[in-house]
Design a protein around this motif. Structure first.
Motif, mmCIF file in Angstrom:
data_model
loop_
_atom_site.group_PDB
_atom_site.id
_atom_site.type_symbol
_atom_site.label_atom_id
_atom_site.label_comp_id
_atom_site.label_asym_id
_atom_site.label_seq_id
_atom_site.Cartn_x
_atom_site.Cartn_y
_atom_site.Cartn_z
ATOM 1 N N PRO A 16 -10.512 -3.782 -3.959
ATOM 2 C CA PRO A 16 -9.075 -4.452 -3.895
ATOM 3 C C PRO A 16 -8.628 -5.012 -5.495
ATOM 4 N N GLU A 17 -7.641 -4.253 -5.593
ATOM 5 C CA GLU A 17 -7.198 -4.555 -6.849
ATOM 6 C C GLU A 17 -6.280 -6.303 -6.398
ATOM 7 N N ARG A 62 4.223 -12.414 -2.235
ATOM 8 C CA ARG A 62 3.083 -13.267 -3.190
ATOM 9 C C ARG A 62 2.338 -11.645 -3.353
ATOM 10 N N GLU A 63 3.008 -10.126 -2.549
ATOM 11 C CA GLU A 63 1.815 -9.408 -2.102
ATOM 12 C C GLU A 63 2.464 -8.457 -3.676
ATOM 13 N N GLY A 64 2.772 -8.969 -4.280
ATOM 14 C CA GLY A 64 3.069 -8.092 -6.155
ATOM 15 C C GLY A 64 4.787 -7.267 -5.727
ATOM 16 N N ILE A 65 5.650 -7.311 -4.791
ATOM 17 C CA ILE A 65 6.012 -6.423 -4.064
ATOM 18 C C ILE A 65 7.665 -7.412 -5.503
ATOM 19 N N PRO A 66 8.454 -7.325 -6.101
ATOM 20 C CA PRO A 66 9.078 -7.826 -6.460
ATOM 21 C C PRO A 66 10.465 -7.843 -5.913
ATOM 22 N N GLN A 124 0.743 -1.352 -0.113
ATOM 23 C CA GLN A 124 -0.059 -0.180 -0.001
ATOM 24 C C GLN A 124 0.682 1.438 0.234
ATOM 25 N N ALA A 125 1.891 1.272 1.028
ATOM 26 C CA ALA A 125 2.830 2.520 0.850
ATOM 27 C C ALA A 125 3.425 2.258 -0.364
ATOM 28 N N MET A 126 3.818 1.804 -1.037
ATOM 29 C CA MET A 126 4.316 1.947 -2.448
ATOM 30 C C MET A 126 3.763 1.617 -3.203
ATOM 31 N N SER A 127 2.077 1.917 -3.504
ATOM 32 C CA SER A 127 1.441 1.843 -4.583
ATOM 33 C C SER A 127 0.939 3.569 -5.164
#
Lengths: 340, 340
Positions: free
Chosen positions: B63-64, B153-157, B52-55
């Motif tokens: 929810p995306e 898993r949360e989409g963070i590379p 969320q902080a990176m978004s």
């Protein structure tokens, strides 16, 4: 520079040169066709043979108590690990010549993630490639962790070293930067570095896959080991796919100083270096046998013998010990050496 | 040199400076008292807040669909992972500002192995220390692998980067060599490096433990992030152990250019910087709160705000976003900043 230092001080208290670089082939230690599945028995046996090869005592055949170095829980085992610190502290030493480097392939780890995303082709602007890079590294480092643990359970002081994390990178898929100083430091401290084929950054393509075979060739050039061993799932290099009942094992291949190679044994194939469909593990997708032979030929040209043989056999144990003379009729495998 | 380059080219196409370095405290993400046990819910929540902080989009609360980057099997799950490559390839981008670095503690990983063997004291001639070094690294890298997977898993590379493997070393427990070039390269390529407290080589002691807090301070000095966040299992720094019902949360601490610190809020404790038994997580065995405050004070002196707060709360989300102004009465946590 650091590797020169390793060569220049051969005194007893100085670091010794690397004895052996071992490739644990993906085909030998994983179950092909089953995603992310380790061949536990084959891995255990390879690690036990490595320990035997490192052992400084000949041994009388009596099983010795192994100083297991994996003190972590195992998946599915609720029991906490037991560590006999007093017994360990009282040991005079490990009794092992640990001047080995282990490099492993990916087998059924990493290929799925890499091939679905095309990481080897590069292009990190693509979300698919970026995600695939992350996913590939997760898969191959999971395998690395399991191999480090299997070695540690056999009492080998192993430390995992991912090429990406070491800062290794490529340019158009060729190694551009591959600082080995941390590997050398680890060897000097008595640890066995365990590297693996990895996803890395590429100066021109953004990213690609660096294979275990290329890593071995590079380390051999840097560190001049006494010999290099490739453990795989067949007896060595054949003149055609080893599943073919007429396949002939190539027992000895010579490489001249121009890099051309010729078959020395068996005699019936002497002089034949074309039209022979050499093959070892067809499912090795990062180049297969052709890459392996080419990398092995580069190593052999340096005057370093390369042994390719089947993991978990008496032949692999002899290879790991460096006990393969050129007239060993009873050794099953392929020797690749310089013709000089 | 490389970090200077990161600072000197602030143009839009040039690498941006690091936004935030986050410490995932061992106490927050593992279950203390239970060997090698991850607090799955706390870890998942921390990773979701990081996302969320990176978004880059504010979001309407809907929810995306997250681009999961862990395509490996999970323990105990026989199903192969499903990857919708076509959907991923069609995405315009990740929509994330990934200029973050994550450093995590060990919690219930590593401490058992380190304390049984005395790795922090050094002395690799001892078989116990050598075995303990290997065992400690196995344990902390297992946790690192799980944290990288949870972030992915949360989409963070995310990419795991062990300090030992990066070649970081100490001299008498102080950082002697800590090349950050691979960390910077990874950031520039859009990845989130994930480091951890690790067993490392020491020039004088042979080996020791390098704590996550020291790593954070060093990275903050090198990379000048906009802010640094410590996520832990209590609301921040207290004037006595937080289990004490009379414990008072120190909301704001100022550090002057000599490194002395004083309490600004709450006002009743103003000027008090002695005799206060500050405490956050007493079970944090690599130095506890005193080390944490000292390292945080060094960071604050550089003009970088440090936020210490409880993981998985609205306060941690605000901290990760850098949304903590000095007059936020409704923010629960400790701010440590420069008095200048």
């Amino acid at each position: 520079m650091a590797e020169e230092a390793a060569q220049e001080h051969p005194g007893p208290s100085a670091p010794r040169p690397v004895r052996c670089i071992v490739k644990l082939g993906g085909a030998a230690i994983t179950n092909k066709g089953e995603l992310e599945s380790i061949n536990e028995e084959s891995l255990r046996s390879a690690c036990a043979q490595l320990r035997q090869a490192m052992s400084e005592s000949e041994g009388d055949g009596a099983p010795e108590k192994v100083l297991g170095m994996d003190w972590s829980k195992r998946h599915g085992d609720p029991a906490d690990p037991a560590v006999d610190a007093e017994w360990i502290a009282g040991m005079a030493g490990l009794g092992l010549d640990t001047n080995f480097i282990v490099v492993h392939g990916a087998g059924s780890f990493g290929h799925f993630q890499a091939s679905r995303s095309g990481v080897h082709k590069g292009g990190l602007h693509s979300t698919l490639v970026k995600a695939g890079f992350v996913a590939t590294r997760i898969s191959v480092t999971s395998l690395n962790q399991e191999i480090v643990r299997a070695l540690a359970r056999e009492g080998i002081p192993s430390v995992g070293m991912s090429p990406f994390t070491c800062g290794w990178s490529t340019s158009q898929r060729k190694i551009a930067s591959a600082n080995a100083s941390q590997i050398i430091q680890s060897l000097h401290a008595g640890f066995v570095p365990v590297l693996h084929g990895d996803a890395v950054l590429d100066e021109l393509l953004d990213c690609t896959i660096l294979s275990g075979d290329v890593i071995i060739r590079h380390l051999a050039q840097l560190l001049s080991p006494k010999y290099v061993v490739f453990l795989t799932d067949v007896h060595g290099v054949y003149d055609r796919p080893p599943t073919d009942p007429n396949a002939v094992l190539l027992k000895e291949i010579e490489v001249d100083d121009k890099g051309s190679w010729s078959i020395v044994k068996p005699a019936l194939l002497q002089g034949n270096n074309k039209g022979v469909e050499i093959s070892v593990a067809a499912h090795d997708t990062t180049g297969g046998m052709e890459t392996k032979i080419l990398e092995a030929a580069v190593i052999a040209r340096l005057g370093i013998d390369v042994y390719i043989t089947k993991a978990g056999t008496e032949h692999s144990l002899r290879a790991l010990k460096g006990d393969v003379s050129s007239d060993s009729e009873d050794w099953l495998g392929t020797v690749i050496r310089s013709s000089k």
